[in-house]
Structure formats: C-alpha cells, structure tokens
Scaffold this motif. Sequence first.
Motif, PDB file in Angstrom:
ATOM      1  N   SER A 170       0.858  -1.181   0.000  1.00 37.79           N
ATOM      2  CA  SER A 170       0.000   0.000   0.000  1.00 37.79           C
ATOM      3  C   SER A 170       0.892   1.228   0.000  1.00 37.79           C
ATOM      4  O   SER A 170       2.015   1.202   0.513  1.00 37.79           O
ATOM      5  N   ILE A 171       0.394   2.293  -0.609  1.00 39.95           N
ATOM      6  CA  ILE A 171       1.117   3.562  -0.646  1.00 39.95           C
ATOM      7  C   ILE A 171       0.170   4.640  -0.138  1.00 39.95           C
ATOM      8  O   ILE A 171      -0.856   4.925  -0.777  1.00 39.95           O
ATOM      9  N   ALA A 172       0.488   5.228   0.990  1.00 40.71           N
ATOM     10  CA  ALA A 172      -0.313   6.324   1.533  1.00 40.71           C
ATOM     11  C   ALA A 172       0.284   7.627   1.030  1.00 40.71           C
ATOM     12  O   ALA A 172       1.379   8.016   1.434  1.00 40.71           O
ATOM     13  N   GLY A 173      -0.433   8.280   0.116  1.00 41.88           N
ATOM     14  CA  GLY A 173       0.055   9.515  -0.490  1.00 41.88           C
ATOM     15  C   GLY A 173       0.666   9.242  -1.847  1.00 41.88           C
ATOM     16  O   GLY A 173       1.757   8.678  -1.932  1.00 41.88           O
ATOM     17  N   VAL A 174      -0.045   9.607  -2.916  1.00 41.58           N
ATOM     18  CA  VAL A 174       0.480   9.365  -4.262  1.00 41.58           C
ATOM     19  C   VAL A 174       0.783  10.688  -4.964  1.00 41.58           C
ATOM     20  O   VAL A 174       0.259  10.988  -6.041  1.00 41.58           O
ATOM     21  N   GLY A 175       1.644  11.468  -4.318  1.00 42.89           N
ATOM     22  CA  GLY A 175       2.285  12.582  -4.992  1.00 42.89           C
ATOM     23  C   GLY A 175       3.379  12.020  -5.875  1.00 42.89           C
ATOM     24  O   GLY A 175       3.345  10.845  -6.276  1.00 42.89           O
ATOM     25  N   ALA A 176       4.388  12.821  -6.158  1.00 44.67           N
ATOM     26  CA  ALA A 176       5.467  12.371  -7.042  1.00 44.67           C
ATOM     27  C   ALA A 176       6.146  11.118  -6.500  1.00 44.67           C
ATOM     28  O   ALA A 176       6.381  10.152  -7.230  1.00 44.67           O
ATOM     29  N   ILE A 177       6.461  11.121  -5.203  1.00 48.33           N
ATOM     30  CA  ILE A 177       7.133   9.967  -4.602  1.00 48.33           C
ATOM     31  C   ILE A 177       6.238   8.735  -4.646  1.00 48.33           C
ATOM     32  O   ILE A 177       6.677   7.624  -4.970  1.00 48.33           O
ATOM     33  N   PHE A 335      10.125  31.395  -7.426  1.00 48.15           N
ATOM     34  CA  PHE A 335      10.262  30.262  -6.513  1.00 48.15           C
ATOM     35  C   PHE A 335       9.061  30.132  -5.580  1.00 48.15           C
ATOM     36  O   PHE A 335       8.545  29.036  -5.369  1.00 48.15           O
ATOM     37  N   LYS A 336       8.615  31.241  -5.015  1.00 46.83           N
ATOM     38  CA  LYS A 336       7.489  31.195  -4.071  1.00 46.83           C
ATOM     39  C   LYS A 336       6.231  30.667  -4.753  1.00 46.83           C
ATOM     40  O   LYS A 336       5.465  29.897  -4.151  1.00 46.83           O
ATOM     41  N   LYS A 337       6.022  31.047  -6.002  1.00 46.48           N
ATOM     42  CA  LYS A 337       4.859  30.552  -6.740  1.00 46.48           C
ATOM     43  C   LYS A 337       4.936  29.037  -6.907  1.00 46.48           C
ATOM     44  O   LYS A 337       3.952  28.325  -6.679  1.00 46.48           O
ATOM     45  N   GLY A 338       6.105  28.531  -7.286  1.00 44.57           N
ATOM     46  CA  GLY A 338       6.270  27.092  -7.450  1.00 44.57           C
ATOM     47  C   GLY A 338       6.098  26.349  -6.138  1.00 44.57           C
ATOM     48  O   GLY A 338       5.462  25.288  -6.080  1.00 44.57           O
ATOM     49  N   LEU A 339       6.656  26.904  -5.064  1.00 42.86           N
ATOM     50  CA  LEU A 339       6.514  26.295  -3.737  1.00 42.86           C
ATOM     51  C   LEU A 339       5.050  26.216  -3.348  1.00 42.86           C
ATOM     52  O   LEU A 339       4.573  25.158  -2.900  1.00 42.86           O
ATOM     53  N   ASP A 340       4.312  27.314  -3.512  1.00 45.59           N
ATOM     54  CA  ASP A 340       2.902  27.337  -3.123  1.00 45.59           C
ATOM     55  C   ASP A 340       2.076  26.370  -3.949  1.00 45.59           C
ATOM     56  O   ASP A 340       1.182  25.692  -3.419  1.00 45.59           O
ATOM     57  N   MET A 341       2.366  26.270  -5.242  1.00 44.78           N
ATOM     58  CA  MET A 341       1.608  25.344  -6.087  1.00 44.78           C
ATOM     59  C   MET A 341       1.865  23.901  -5.679  1.00 44.78           C
ATOM     60  O   MET A 341       0.960  23.062  -5.711  1.00 44.78           O
ATOM     61  N   MET A 342       3.093  23.613  -5.273  1.00 39.86           N
ATOM     62  CA  MET A 342       3.412  22.262  -4.816  1.00 39.86           C
ATOM     63  C   MET A 342       2.732  21.977  -3.473  1.00 39.86           C
ATOM     64  O   MET A 342       2.165  20.896  -3.266  1.00 39.86           O
ATOM     65  N   LEU A 343       2.765  22.959  -2.568  1.00 41.13           N
ATOM     66  CA  LEU A 343       2.125  22.791  -1.258  1.00 41.13           C
ATOM     67  C   LEU A 343       0.622  22.597  -1.395  1.00 41.13           C
ATOM     68  O   LEU A 343       0.009  21.835  -0.641  1.00 41.13           O
ATOM     69  N   ASN A 344       0.025  23.282  -2.361  1.00 39.66           N
ATOM     70  CA  ASN A 344      -1.417  23.194  -2.584  1.00 39.66           C
ATOM     71  C   ASN A 344      -1.813  22.059  -3.512  1.00 39.66           C
ATOM     72  O   ASN A 344      -2.980  21.960  -3.916  1.00 39.66           O
ATOM     73  N   LYS A 345      -0.838  21.215  -3.850  1.00 38.80           N
ATOM     74  CA  LYS A 345      -1.063  20.021  -4.668  1.00 38.80           C
ATOM     75  C   LYS A 345      -1.644  20.344  -6.050  1.00 38.80           C
ATOM     76  O   LYS A 345      -2.388  19.548  -6.631  1.00 38.80           O
ATOM     77  N   LYS A 346      -1.274  21.507  -6.575  1.00 34.48           N
ATOM     78  CA  LYS A 346      -1.677  21.853  -7.930  1.00 34.48           C
ATOM     79  C   LYS A 346      -0.717  21.273  -8.960  1.00 34.48           C
ATOM     80  O   LYS A 346      -1.051  21.184 -10.149  1.00 34.48           O
ATOM     81  N   ILE A 347       0.483  20.919  -8.508  1.00 34.40           N
ATOM     82  CA  ILE A 347       1.480  20.264  -9.354  1.00 34.40           C
ATOM     83  C   ILE A 347       2.145  19.161  -8.537  1.00 34.40           C
ATOM     84  O   ILE A 347       2.128  19.202  -7.296  1.00 34.40           O
ATOM     85  N   TYR A 348       2.732  18.197  -9.213  1.00 34.88           N
ATOM     86  CA  TYR A 348       3.458  17.141  -8.508  1.00 34.88           C
ATOM     87  C   TYR A 348       4.842  17.606  -8.057  1.00 34.88           C
ATOM     88  O   TYR A 348       5.309  17.272  -6.972  1.00 34.88           O
ATOM     89  N   LYS A 349       5.504  18.343  -8.923  1.00 37.18           N
ATOM     90  CA  LYS A 349       6.892  18.724  -8.668  1.00 37.18           C
ATOM     91  C   LYS A 349       7.147  20.120  -9.210  1.00 37.18           C
ATOM     92  O   LYS A 349       6.875  20.404 -10.377  1.00 37.18           O
ATOM     93  N   ALA A 350       7.655  21.007  -8.355  1.00 37.11           N
ATOM     94  CA  ALA A 350       8.076  22.327  -8.810  1.00 37.11           C
ATOM     95  C   ALA A 350       9.494  22.210  -9.354  1.00 37.11           C
ATOM     96  O   ALA A 350      10.416  21.798  -8.645  1.00 37.11           O
ATOM     97  N   ILE A 351       9.648  22.561 -10.620  1.00 38.92           N
ATOM     98  CA  ILE A 351      10.961  22.489 -11.289  1.00 38.92           C
ATOM     99  C   ILE A 351      11.353  23.899 -11.701  1.00 38.92           C
ATOM    100  O   ILE A 351      10.539  24.638 -12.269  1.00 38.92           O
ATOM    101  N   PHE A 352      12.606  24.252 -11.433  1.00 40.18           N
ATOM    102  CA  PHE A 352      13.055  25.612 -11.689  1.00 40.18           C
ATOM    103  C   PHE A 352      14.199  25.621 -12.704  1.00 40.18           C
ATOM    104  O   PHE A 352      15.142  24.825 -12.595  1.00 40.18           O
ATOM    105  N   LYS A 353      14.081  26.518 -13.663  1.00 41.97           N
ATOM    106  CA  LYS A 353      15.147  26.737 -14.640  1.00 41.97           C
ATOM    107  C   LYS A 353      16.135  27.724 -14.030  1.00 41.97           C
ATOM    108  O   LYS A 353      15.767  28.837 -13.665  1.00 41.97           O
ATOM    109  N   ILE A 354      17.378  27.294 -13.878  1.00 41.88           N
ATOM    110  CA  ILE A 354      18.372  28.145 -13.236  1.00 41.88           C
ATOM    111  C   ILE A 354      19.011  29.060 -14.264  1.00 41.88           C
ATOM    112  O   ILE A 354      19.161  30.240 -14.033  1.00 41.88           O
TER     113      ILE A 354
END
Length: 354
Positions: A170-177, A335-354
């Motif tokens: 069983s897997i509790a939590g099916v985000g990216a991991i 960065f803050k936008k990506g962090l918030d979207m990940m926290l709010n489960k709107k995306i699986y993974k926030a990826i940043f172009k450096i």
Amino acid sequence: MKALLCYNDNDFRIEQVETPTISSKDMLVEVLYCGLCGSDIIKIFDQTLRKPDIYGHEIVGKVIHVGKDVTKFKVGDFVVAGHHIPCGSCHLCQHGNETMCEQFKKTNFVPGGFAQYIKLSDKHIENTTFKLPDNFKSKPNILKALFVEPLACCIRAMDRIETLPSDVFSIAGVGAIGILFLQLIKLKGLKAVVIDLDSSRLELAKNLGADLAINPSDCDPNLKSPVSLKNSISGKIREIFPEGVDSAILTVTNKYTINDAISYIRLGGSINIFGMSEKETMIAVDFEKVYKNELTIKSTYSATPNTLKKAYELIINGKINVEPLISEIFPLAEFKKGLDMMLNKKIYKAIFKI
C-alpha cells in the motif's frame, strides 16, 4: 553567480554569491534545472535552521570546468548527480545504514542546487555523478533526469523490504514519490493499493497500474459497527485482499496514515515511514497492536551510490514514466509561486530553470 537564498518560508531572494573554486580533483557544473524536494520544503519551514541558506539537490547540469586530475568527465558533458556520499567502510555503512554515515551527512553540493553553479568534489565525481547519453540532451529528457535522485530514494526503501511474488503493497500519499513507488512495485510484478485524498492523483495511479485506489474521504472512520468497518480503509482493502497488506509505505506520516496502516497491515507485516510531517513529529501509536501482531515499523532516508545507479539506469532506459509528474517550469524568480503550487497540490513537482 546568482543563487536563491531562503531567509524564511515567505522570503526568497536571488542574490549574487561567490562562484565556488575547484581543486584539481573537482569540477564545476552549470545547473540547468533543479527540482524542489519535500526535504527542501521541511528545511524552508524549519525555524531552527541557520538562514539564509541555499537549498536544492535534484539537479541536472552541464560541466563547464574540470580539474586537471579529473578523467571521468569532460567540459560539455550533461550530468545528473546525487548530493551525499557515504564512506562505505564505517560501522554504519557495513550494516547497510549508509545514509547515517558521518561522511554522508557532511557531504553536499557547494553551495546548493538553487544556484547558477555547483562544485562537485572527487567523491561526488566517483560515486554519485552520471553522464547523460546523447539522446538525453533534449529538454524533455533532461527534465526526466531530475527524477533520478528521488527515484533512488524510493529504490533504497524497496531494497530494504523483503517480498514474495504474491505480496501486496500500500502507498499512503500518491504525490510524485508515491507515483515512483507505485511503478517500482509494479515492475516487481506485485499488487499495489494507493490511498490519497486527491481523486485526480488516484486516477493517475490507476492509469499507471494501481490495483485498488482508495480516497479516505469516502470511508467511514467509525469502526464500531460491521457496516462502518466494511466501509473503512481496512474494510475496503480486506474485501479485495483478505489478509491485508504485506508492506505499507507512508509517503505522508501522521496520526491518520500510521494508525490506518496498523489497521490494514497483515499480521507480521511491515510499515515503512518514508516521508515525515514537519508539523507533527510526536504521534500516538497503538503499540499493543504492533506487539501482538508482530508488526515491523521502519524508516528509510535518502539514497546511496548503488541506488542512484539503479535509478539512473531505469530512467535512461525508460522503465519508469515520469512524464505525468512534469508540468510547469518556473524561473528561479518565481520560486514562491512554485513552492505554493506544490504545497497546494496543484502540481506534482516544482521544477526551476536556473
């Protein structure tokens, strides 16, 4: 060079910092992309840690300078790298606890993945850095390589769980991991139950082979009657798998997920704590059930050079599908936008172009 400095969970600044200097044994890598890991998020919100600091370790980059003693890589190579290296010889390493090794905890990228350049030491070069093949230099494939490190962490957890061909996970939590775990389980030909409050994530998990998907919000938490028991998470699992689950993986660990797992795990089964809540570290557990049912509760933290190599090969050979986990790519300034979207489960993974 530019780098993202975290001052607190609401204050992120792109600043100029000193470019790392390298010795004859090191190499300098230009970071192309860096993913945001759950462990980075915990550090961001941990008020006890020294700040400002530069986080990030899920990186893909391009070699721009090599020391004169470096022969394994050359300028222009595209690489993916892991950030910690165990010594391999201490008491902890010899017992298979490489991620507890003193050297493991001391080694890291300099200064961190959310920076324009990082230094890879000779230990990184020898043990945790892998060259991407020519067909992996396009943007879509480079982004896939970002998942080598998180996949390696999942592989290590799976390697520490004894299985038989008929086993049920069983897997509790099916985000990216959780999605990575699901695919590893299915590669072994085993059954998988996925549990999540997000119906869209459960749908993706079913499309990737989950044998049973459960939304706890559809279940009755009151276990005092036969009807409510049947409609509980445990009841729904045991209706399909009467003995219960052999191994439960908690990508999210809290008072609900761990005690639910105790209810649906088979006698003598195991619970693997993979992800820990940054807010709830003290959890009441019914240890009478743990004792009488001979349950094993273990945890798995991070990856090793061996599991990084396995993850690299699975990603490069297309054995693991990470495309559904890749969506919006953010500039570092957002960065803050990506962090918030990940926290709010709107995306699986926030990826940043450096």
